[in-house]
Design an enzyme around this catalytic site. Structure first.
Site, PDB file in Angstrom:
ATOM      1  N   PHE A 178       1.006  -1.146   0.101  1.00 21.20           N
ATOM      2  CA  PHE A 178       0.167  -0.048   0.042  1.00 21.20           C
ATOM      3  C   PHE A 178       0.742   1.093   0.186  1.00 21.20           C
ATOM      4  O   PHE A 178       0.302   2.349  -0.470  1.00 21.20           O
ATOM      5  CB  PHE A 178      -0.917   0.006   1.228  1.00 21.20           C
ATOM      6  CG  PHE A 178      -2.086   0.972   1.205  1.00 21.20           C
ATOM      7  CD1 PHE A 178      -3.015   0.926   0.350  1.00 21.20           C
ATOM      8  CD2 PHE A 178      -1.739   2.053   2.137  1.00 21.20           C
ATOM      9  CE1 PHE A 178      -3.913   1.860   0.183  1.00 21.20           C
ATOM     10  CE2 PHE A 178      -2.795   3.136   2.071  1.00 21.20           C
ATOM     11  CZ  PHE A 178      -3.810   3.194   1.343  1.00 21.20           C
ATOM     12  N   GLU A 179       1.983   1.136   0.585  1.00 21.91           N
ATOM     13  CA  GLU A 179       2.906   2.423   0.590  1.00 21.91           C
ATOM     14  C   GLU A 179       3.735   2.646  -0.472  1.00 21.91           C
ATOM     15  O   GLU A 179       4.520   3.643  -0.693  1.00 21.91           O
ATOM     16  CB  GLU A 179       4.049   2.263   1.730  1.00 21.91           C
ATOM     17  CG  GLU A 179       3.159   2.482   3.294  1.00 21.91           C
ATOM     18  CD  GLU A 179       2.092   1.276   3.857  1.00 21.91           C
ATOM     19  OE1 GLU A 179       2.413   0.131   3.212  1.00 21.91           O
ATOM     20  OE2 GLU A 179       1.087   1.746   4.182  1.00 21.91           O
ATOM     21  N   ILE A 203      -1.097 -11.395  -1.210  1.00 20.42           N
ATOM     22  CA  ILE A 203      -1.746 -12.681  -1.373  1.00 20.42           C
ATOM     23  C   ILE A 203      -3.045 -12.462  -0.737  1.00 20.42           C
ATOM     24  O   ILE A 203      -3.333 -12.152   0.350  1.00 20.42           O
ATOM     25  CB  ILE A 203      -0.847 -13.598  -0.378  1.00 20.42           C
ATOM     26  CG1 ILE A 203       0.685 -13.595  -1.166  1.00 20.42           C
ATOM     27  CG2 ILE A 203      -1.338 -14.940  -0.452  1.00 20.42           C
ATOM     28  CD1 ILE A 203       1.741 -14.636  -0.451  1.00 20.42           C
ATOM     29  N   THR A 207      -5.165 -11.451   3.080  1.00 19.31           N
ATOM     30  CA  THR A 207      -5.558 -10.137   2.683  1.00 19.31           C
ATOM     31  C   THR A 207      -6.813 -10.270   2.410  1.00 19.31           C
ATOM     32  O   THR A 207      -7.431 -10.131   1.448  1.00 19.31           O
ATOM     33  CB  THR A 207      -4.645  -9.249   1.981  1.00 19.31           C
ATOM     34  OG1 THR A 207      -3.168  -9.815   1.903  1.00 19.31           O
ATOM     35  CG2 THR A 207      -4.830  -7.884   1.998  1.00 19.31           C
ATOM     36  N   HIS A 209      -8.648  -7.262   2.350  1.00 22.45           N
ATOM     37  CA  HIS A 209      -9.054  -6.193   1.660  1.00 22.45           C
ATOM     38  C   HIS A 209      -7.989  -6.206   0.639  1.00 22.45           C
ATOM     39  O   HIS A 209      -7.581  -5.360  -0.274  1.00 22.45           O
ATOM     40  CB  HIS A 209      -8.791  -4.816   2.170  1.00 22.45           C
ATOM     41  CG  HIS A 209      -8.367  -4.830   3.618  1.00 22.45           C
ATOM     42  ND1 HIS A 209      -9.023  -5.399   4.764  1.00 22.45           N
ATOM     43  CD2 HIS A 209      -7.350  -4.303   4.367  1.00 22.45           C
ATOM     44  CE1 HIS A 209      -8.417  -5.138   5.806  1.00 22.45           C
ATOM     45  NE2 HIS A 209      -7.327  -4.428   5.551  1.00 22.45           N
ATOM     46  N   ARG A 248       6.177 -17.154  -9.155  1.00 25.71           N
ATOM     47  CA  ARG A 248       6.412 -16.211  -9.738  1.00 25.71           C
ATOM     48  C   ARG A 248       7.685 -15.211  -9.426  1.00 25.71           C
ATOM     49  O   ARG A 248       8.049 -14.207  -9.853  1.00 25.71           O
ATOM     50  CB  ARG A 248       5.501 -15.106  -9.684  1.00 25.71           C
ATOM     51  CG  ARG A 248       4.094 -15.581 -10.529  1.00 25.71           C
ATOM     52  CD  ARG A 248       2.802 -14.861 -10.253  1.00 25.71           C
ATOM     53  NE  ARG A 248       1.571 -15.451 -10.825  1.00 25.71           N
ATOM     54  CZ  ARG A 248       0.507 -14.972 -10.631  1.00 25.71           C
ATOM     55  NH1 ARG A 248       0.231 -13.913 -10.079  1.00 25.71           N
ATOM     56  NH2 ARG A 248      -0.695 -15.782 -11.122  1.00 25.71           N
TER      57      ARG A 248
HETATM   58  N1  RBF Z   1       0.839  -5.672   2.319  1.00 24.99           N
HETATM   59  C1  RBF Z   1       1.338  -6.527   1.309  1.00 24.99           C
HETATM   60  O1  RBF Z   1       2.388  -6.020   0.632  1.00 24.99           O
HETATM   61  N2  RBF Z   1       0.924  -7.627   0.886  1.00 24.99           N
HETATM   62  C2  RBF Z   1      -0.169  -8.242   1.689  1.00 24.99           C
HETATM   63  O2  RBF Z   1      -0.561  -9.452   1.571  1.00 24.99           O
HETATM   64  C3  RBF Z   1      -0.655  -7.568   2.685  1.00 24.99           C
HETATM   65  N3  RBF Z   1      -1.874  -8.066   3.355  1.00 24.99           N
HETATM   66  C4  RBF Z   1      -2.332  -7.152   4.308  1.00 24.99           C
HETATM   67  C5  RBF Z   1      -3.383  -7.585   5.049  1.00 24.99           C
HETATM   68  C6  RBF Z   1      -3.987  -7.095   6.118  1.00 24.99           C
HETATM   69  C7  RBF Z   1      -5.119  -7.407   6.795  1.00 24.99           C
HETATM   70  C8  RBF Z   1      -3.512  -5.676   6.304  1.00 24.99           C
HETATM   71  C9  RBF Z   1      -4.084  -4.850   7.367  1.00 24.99           C
HETATM   72  C10 RBF Z   1      -2.343  -5.041   5.611  1.00 24.99           C
HETATM   73  C11 RBF Z   1      -1.864  -5.958   4.640  1.00 24.99           C
HETATM   74  N4  RBF Z   1      -0.882  -5.465   3.900  1.00 24.99           N
HETATM   75  C12 RBF Z   1      -0.307  -6.292   2.986  1.00 24.99           C
HETATM   76  C13 RBF Z   1       0.147  -4.150   4.323  1.00 24.99           C
HETATM   77  C14 RBF Z   1      -0.683  -2.982   3.484  1.00 24.99           C
HETATM   78  O3  RBF Z   1       0.207  -2.998   2.350  1.00 24.99           O
HETATM   79  C15 RBF Z   1       0.079  -1.637   4.430  1.00 24.99           C
HETATM   80  O4  RBF Z   1       1.568  -1.831   4.422  1.00 24.99           O
HETATM   81  C16 RBF Z   1      -0.464  -1.518   5.797  1.00 24.99           C
HETATM   82  O5  RBF Z   1      -1.985  -1.681   5.815  1.00 24.99           O
HETATM   83  C17 RBF Z   1      -0.166  -0.283   6.509  1.00 24.99           C
HETATM   84  O6  RBF Z   1      -0.508   0.867   5.633  1.00 24.99           O
END
Ligand code: RBF
Length: 282
Positions: A178-179, A203, A207, A209, A248
Protein backbone atom coordinates in the site's frame (compact mmCIF):
# COMPACT_ATOMS: atom_id res chain seq x y z
CA UNK A 1 -13.58 -16.97 -41.16
CA UNK A 2 -10.20 -17.52 -42.86
CA UNK A 3 -7.55 -18.81 -40.46
CA UNK A 4 -4.57 -19.71 -42.65
CA UNK A 5 -3.63 -21.06 -46.03
CA UNK A 6 -1.40 -24.01 -46.79
CA UNK A 7 0.29 -24.94 -50.01
CA UNK A 8 1.13 -28.63 -50.22
CA UNK A 9 3.89 -29.85 -52.58
CA UNK A 10 5.50 -33.24 -52.98
CA UNK A 11 9.25 -33.59 -53.00
CA UNK A 12 11.67 -36.50 -53.33
CA UNK A 13 12.31 -38.12 -49.92
CA UNK A 14 16.09 -37.67 -50.23
CA UNK A 15 15.64 -33.96 -50.97
CA UNK A 16 13.31 -33.15 -48.10
CA UNK A 17 15.99 -32.80 -45.43
CA UNK A 18 18.17 -30.51 -47.56
CA UNK A 19 15.12 -28.38 -48.37
CA UNK A 20 14.17 -28.28 -44.71
CA UNK A 21 17.59 -27.11 -43.62
CA UNK A 22 17.58 -24.37 -46.29
CA UNK A 23 14.12 -23.13 -45.23
CA UNK A 24 15.25 -23.16 -41.61
CA UNK A 25 18.39 -21.20 -42.49
CA UNK A 26 16.24 -18.63 -44.33
CA UNK A 27 14.25 -18.00 -41.17
CA UNK A 28 11.06 -19.98 -41.71
CA UNK A 29 9.50 -21.13 -38.46
CA UNK A 30 9.14 -24.88 -38.38
CA UNK A 31 5.58 -26.11 -37.81
CA UNK A 32 4.54 -29.41 -36.25
CA UNK A 33 5.74 -32.09 -38.64
CA UNK A 34 4.05 -35.44 -39.15
CA UNK A 35 4.95 -38.93 -40.28
CA UNK A 36 3.09 -42.17 -41.07
CA UNK A 37 4.20 -45.42 -42.66
CA UNK A 38 4.02 -43.99 -46.21
CA UNK A 39 5.10 -40.39 -45.98
CA UNK A 40 6.17 -37.48 -43.85
CA UNK A 41 5.33 -33.79 -43.88
CA UNK A 42 7.43 -30.79 -42.86
CA UNK A 43 5.42 -27.57 -42.58
CA UNK A 44 7.20 -24.20 -42.65
CA UNK A 45 5.40 -21.10 -41.46
CA UNK A 46 5.88 -17.57 -42.73
CA UNK A 47 5.12 -14.60 -40.46
CA UNK A 48 2.90 -12.92 -43.08
CA UNK A 49 1.10 -14.33 -46.08
CA UNK A 50 -1.20 -12.93 -48.73
CA UNK A 51 -3.10 -14.02 -51.78
CA UNK A 52 -2.57 -11.42 -54.48
CA UNK A 53 -4.65 -11.04 -57.64
CA UNK A 54 -3.05 -9.13 -60.51
CA UNK A 55 -4.57 -7.73 -63.71
CA UNK A 56 -2.00 -7.01 -66.45
CA UNK A 57 1.71 -7.73 -66.10
CA UNK A 58 2.57 -10.28 -63.40
CA UNK A 59 5.31 -9.22 -60.97
CA UNK A 60 7.56 -12.25 -61.62
CA UNK A 61 7.34 -15.69 -63.09
CA UNK A 62 7.23 -17.90 -59.96
CA UNK A 63 3.78 -18.19 -58.44
CA UNK A 64 5.10 -17.93 -54.94
CA UNK A 65 7.08 -14.88 -53.91
CA UNK A 66 8.94 -14.79 -50.63
CA UNK A 67 10.22 -11.44 -49.47
CA UNK A 68 13.50 -11.52 -47.55
CA UNK A 69 15.39 -8.80 -45.72
CA UNK A 70 18.76 -9.58 -47.39
CA UNK A 71 18.53 -11.06 -50.86
CA UNK A 72 22.26 -11.63 -51.30
CA UNK A 73 22.52 -13.68 -48.11
CA UNK A 74 19.40 -15.66 -49.08
CA UNK A 75 20.98 -16.33 -52.49
CA UNK A 76 24.23 -17.53 -50.91
CA UNK A 77 22.29 -19.89 -48.63
CA UNK A 78 20.23 -21.25 -51.52
CA UNK A 79 23.42 -21.77 -53.57
CA UNK A 80 25.00 -23.63 -50.69
CA UNK A 81 22.05 -25.95 -50.00
CA UNK A 82 20.59 -26.42 -53.50
CA UNK A 83 23.14 -25.24 -56.11
CA UNK A 84 21.44 -27.15 -58.93
CA UNK A 85 18.06 -25.49 -58.29
CA UNK A 86 19.08 -21.88 -57.65
CA UNK A 87 18.79 -19.26 -60.41
CA UNK A 88 20.69 -15.98 -60.80
CA UNK A 89 19.57 -12.75 -59.15
CA UNK A 90 17.71 -10.55 -61.65
CA UNK A 91 16.20 -7.07 -61.64
CA UNK A 92 12.41 -6.83 -61.78
CA UNK A 93 10.29 -4.02 -63.24
CA UNK A 94 9.13 -3.03 -59.74
CA UNK A 95 12.31 -1.65 -58.07
CA UNK A 96 13.39 -4.96 -56.64
CA UNK A 97 15.55 -7.99 -57.38
CA UNK A 98 14.53 -11.63 -57.43
CA UNK A 99 16.03 -15.09 -57.85
CA UNK A 100 14.17 -18.28 -58.51
CA UNK A 101 14.54 -21.53 -56.61
CA UNK A 102 13.07 -24.85 -57.66
CA UNK A 103 11.88 -26.41 -54.42
CA UNK A 104 10.11 -29.32 -56.16
CA UNK A 105 9.46 -30.15 -59.80
CA UNK A 106 6.13 -28.31 -59.64
CA UNK A 107 7.14 -25.64 -57.18
CA UNK A 108 9.21 -22.63 -58.19
CA UNK A 109 9.64 -19.96 -55.56
CA UNK A 110 10.90 -16.44 -56.19
CA UNK A 111 12.91 -14.87 -53.38
CA UNK A 112 12.92 -11.11 -53.61
CA UNK A 113 13.76 -7.84 -51.83
CA UNK A 114 13.14 -4.19 -52.59
CA UNK A 115 16.19 -2.26 -53.82
CA UNK A 116 15.61 0.36 -51.14
CA UNK A 117 14.38 -1.85 -48.34
CA UNK A 118 11.72 -0.69 -45.91
CA UNK A 119 11.62 2.82 -47.35
CA UNK A 120 7.86 2.90 -47.47
CA UNK A 121 7.34 0.91 -44.28
CA UNK A 122 6.09 2.44 -41.03
CA UNK A 123 8.95 3.39 -38.75
CA UNK A 124 9.18 1.67 -35.40
CA UNK A 125 11.03 2.87 -32.33
CA UNK A 126 11.82 0.56 -29.47
CA UNK A 127 14.12 0.67 -26.50
CA UNK A 128 17.12 -1.59 -26.12
CA UNK A 129 18.49 -3.38 -23.08
CA UNK A 130 21.79 -1.65 -22.49
CA UNK A 131 21.57 -0.07 -19.04
CA UNK A 132 24.96 1.68 -19.05
CA UNK A 133 24.79 5.05 -17.32
CA UNK A 134 21.15 4.65 -16.29
CA UNK A 135 19.99 5.25 -12.70
CA UNK A 136 17.21 3.19 -11.13
CA UNK A 137 15.10 3.35 -8.01
CA UNK A 138 13.65 0.12 -6.63
CA UNK A 139 10.73 0.50 -4.22
CA UNK A 140 10.21 -2.79 -2.44
CA UNK A 141 7.74 -3.73 0.29
CA UNK A 142 8.76 -5.68 3.41
CA UNK A 143 5.38 -7.43 3.70
CA UNK A 144 5.86 -11.02 2.47
CA UNK A 145 9.60 -10.36 2.45
CA UNK A 146 10.23 -14.04 1.78
CA UNK A 147 8.91 -13.29 -1.71
CA UNK A 148 9.80 -9.63 -2.17
CA UNK A 149 13.48 -10.22 -1.35
CA UNK A 150 13.59 -12.73 -4.20
CA UNK A 151 11.97 -10.19 -6.49
CA UNK A 152 14.59 -7.68 -5.39
CA UNK A 153 17.44 -10.10 -6.10
CA UNK A 154 15.93 -10.81 -9.54
CA UNK A 155 15.70 -7.08 -10.30
CA UNK A 156 19.26 -6.32 -9.15
CA UNK A 157 20.57 -9.27 -11.14
CA UNK A 158 18.84 -8.00 -14.31
CA UNK A 159 20.22 -4.47 -13.82
CA UNK A 160 23.77 -5.66 -13.14
CA UNK A 161 23.76 -8.00 -16.13
CA UNK A 162 22.64 -5.07 -18.28
CA UNK A 163 25.69 -3.04 -17.16
CA UNK A 164 23.95 -0.81 -14.59
CA UNK A 165 26.46 0.28 -11.96
CA UNK A 166 25.67 -0.74 -8.34
CA UNK A 167 26.01 2.85 -7.20
CA UNK A 168 23.26 3.80 -9.69
CA UNK A 169 20.71 1.57 -7.95
CA UNK A 170 18.78 3.17 -5.09
CA UNK A 171 16.72 0.72 -3.02
CA UNK A 172 13.82 2.13 -0.98
CA UNK A 173 12.02 -0.19 1.45
CA UNK A 174 8.42 0.39 2.53
CA UNK A 175 6.25 -1.51 5.06
CA UNK A 176 3.71 -2.97 2.62
CA UNK A 177 2.48 -2.72 -0.94
CA UNK A 178 0.00 0.00 0.00
CA UNK A 179 2.94 2.34 0.68
CA UNK A 180 4.69 1.71 -2.63
CA UNK A 181 2.97 4.47 -4.67
CA UNK A 182 3.71 7.33 -2.28
CA UNK A 183 7.35 6.30 -1.86
CA UNK A 184 7.69 5.93 -5.62
CA UNK A 185 6.17 9.39 -6.10
CA UNK A 186 8.63 10.96 -3.61
CA UNK A 187 11.59 9.19 -5.18
CA UNK A 188 10.54 10.22 -8.69
CA UNK A 189 10.28 13.82 -7.45
CA UNK A 190 13.95 13.89 -6.44
CA UNK A 191 15.03 13.68 -10.09
CA UNK A 192 17.82 11.29 -9.15
CA UNK A 193 16.52 8.22 -11.00
CA UNK A 194 15.64 7.54 -14.64
CA UNK A 195 13.05 4.87 -13.80
CA UNK A 196 11.45 3.19 -10.81
CA UNK A 197 10.90 -0.53 -10.37
CA UNK A 198 8.11 -1.35 -7.92
CA UNK A 199 8.16 -4.69 -6.11
CA UNK A 200 5.58 -6.13 -3.74
CA UNK A 201 3.51 -9.18 -3.02
CA UNK A 202 -0.19 -9.33 -2.21
CA UNK A 203 -1.63 -12.71 -1.32
CA UNK A 204 -5.39 -13.07 -1.43
CA UNK A 205 -5.50 -15.81 1.17
CA UNK A 206 -3.98 -13.54 3.79
CA UNK A 207 -5.47 -10.21 2.87
CA UNK A 208 -9.13 -9.55 3.34
CA UNK A 209 -8.86 -6.17 1.59
CA UNK A 210 -6.79 -7.76 -1.15
CA UNK A 211 -8.88 -6.31 -4.00
CA UNK A 212 -8.87 -2.78 -2.59
CA UNK A 213 -5.14 -2.74 -1.89
CA UNK A 214 -4.32 -4.25 -5.30
CA UNK A 215 -6.46 -1.70 -7.12
CA UNK A 216 -5.08 1.21 -5.15
CA UNK A 217 -1.44 0.12 -5.55
CA UNK A 218 -1.81 -0.31 -9.31
CA UNK A 219 -3.63 3.01 -9.72
CA UNK A 220 -1.15 4.85 -7.50
CA UNK A 221 1.91 3.55 -9.34
CA UNK A 222 0.37 4.52 -12.67
CA UNK A 223 -0.49 7.96 -11.35
CA UNK A 224 3.05 8.55 -10.09
CA UNK A 225 4.41 7.59 -13.51
CA UNK A 226 2.03 9.93 -15.29
CA UNK A 227 2.55 12.88 -12.95
CA UNK A 228 6.33 12.68 -13.00
CA UNK A 229 6.98 11.43 -16.54
CA UNK A 230 9.43 8.92 -15.07
CA UNK A 231 8.83 5.34 -16.19
CA UNK A 232 7.59 3.06 -13.40
CA UNK A 233 7.48 -0.67 -13.95
CA UNK A 234 5.22 -3.05 -12.13
CA UNK A 235 6.58 -5.97 -10.18
CA UNK A 236 3.82 -6.26 -7.61
CA UNK A 237 2.57 -9.82 -7.45
CA UNK A 238 -1.13 -10.37 -6.87
CA UNK A 239 -1.48 -14.03 -6.01
CA UNK A 240 -4.10 -16.47 -4.85
CA UNK A 241 -1.73 -18.24 -2.46
CA UNK A 242 1.88 -18.55 -1.36
CA UNK A 243 2.65 -21.29 -3.86
CA UNK A 244 1.68 -19.05 -6.76
CA UNK A 245 3.82 -16.27 -5.28
CA UNK A 246 6.82 -18.61 -5.06
CA UNK A 247 6.33 -19.62 -8.69
CA UNK A 248 6.46 -15.97 -9.81
CA UNK A 249 9.48 -15.14 -7.73
CA UNK A 250 12.11 -17.16 -9.45
CA UNK A 251 11.27 -20.82 -9.35
CA UNK A 252 8.96 -21.92 -12.15
CA UNK A 253 7.62 -19.06 -14.24
CA UNK A 254 10.61 -16.76 -14.00
CA UNK A 255 11.10 -13.88 -11.64
CA UNK A 256 8.76 -10.92 -12.00
CA UNK A 257 11.32 -8.65 -10.35
CA UNK A 258 13.78 -9.54 -13.09
CA UNK A 259 11.13 -8.86 -15.75
CA UNK A 260 10.17 -5.52 -14.19
CA UNK A 261 13.84 -4.43 -14.18
CA UNK A 262 14.32 -5.39 -17.84
CA UNK A 263 11.17 -3.44 -18.73
CA UNK A 264 12.53 -0.43 -16.83
CA UNK A 265 15.78 -0.46 -18.83
CA UNK A 266 13.82 -0.71 -22.06
CA UNK A 267 11.57 2.19 -21.07
CA UNK A 268 14.48 4.48 -20.17
CA UNK A 269 16.12 3.67 -23.49
CA UNK A 270 12.84 4.23 -25.35
CA UNK A 271 12.25 7.54 -23.62
CA UNK A 272 15.71 8.75 -24.62
CA UNK A 273 15.13 7.75 -28.22
CA UNK A 274 11.72 9.41 -28.39
CA UNK A 275 13.23 12.58 -26.88
CA UNK A 276 15.91 12.58 -29.58
CA UNK A 277 13.04 12.39 -32.08
CA UNK A 278 14.02 8.92 -33.19
CA UNK A 279 12.24 8.68 -36.47
CA UNK A 280 15.17 6.59 -37.60
CA UNK A 281 13.54 3.27 -36.88
CA UNK A 282 16.11 2.71 -34.14
N1 RBF B 1 0.87 -5.74 2.22
C1 RBF B 1 1.38 -6.46 1.25
O1 RBF B 1 2.33 -6.02 0.55
N2 RBF B 1 0.88 -7.71 0.96
C2 RBF B 1 -0.16 -8.25 1.64
O2 RBF B 1 -0.56 -9.37 1.33
C3 RBF B 1 -0.72 -7.49 2.70
N3 RBF B 1 -1.75 -7.98 3.42
C4 RBF B 1 -2.31 -7.20 4.39
C5 RBF B 1 -3.41 -7.67 5.13
C6 RBF B 1 -4.00 -6.88 6.08
C7 RBF B 1 -5.18 -7.41 6.83
C8 RBF B 1 -3.49 -5.58 6.34
C9 RBF B 1 -4.12 -4.69 7.38
C10 RBF B 1 -2.40 -5.12 5.64
C11 RBF B 1 -1.80 -5.91 4.68
N4 RBF B 1 -0.70 -5.46 3.96
C12 RBF B 1 -0.18 -6.21 2.96
C13 RBF B 1 0.00 -4.22 4.34
C14 RBF B 1 -0.46 -2.97 3.64
O3 RBF B 1 0.07 -2.98 2.31
C15 RBF B 1 0.07 -1.75 4.38
O4 RBF B 1 1.46 -1.82 4.47
C16 RBF B 1 -0.48 -1.65 5.80
O5 RBF B 1 -1.87 -1.73 5.80
C17 RBF B 1 -0.06 -0.32 6.46
O6 RBF B 1 -0.61 0.78 5.76
Amino acid sequence: MIRSFTLVRQTAPEKLDRLASLLRALGFEEGAGWQDEHSRGAPFLAPVGSLELVAGRAPASPDILIEVSDLDVAHQLARKHLPESTGEIEDTHWKSRVFSLELASNLHVGFWAFNEPFKSRPKATEGDLDGRGMRFGIVVSRWNSFITERLLQGAIDALRRSSVHSSDIHIVRVPGSFEIPSAARSLAGTGTVDAIITLGCLIRGETTHYEHIATEVTRGIGQSAQETGIPHTYGVLTCEDLEQAIDRAGLKSGNKGHEAAISAIEMVSLKKKLKRGAGDGA
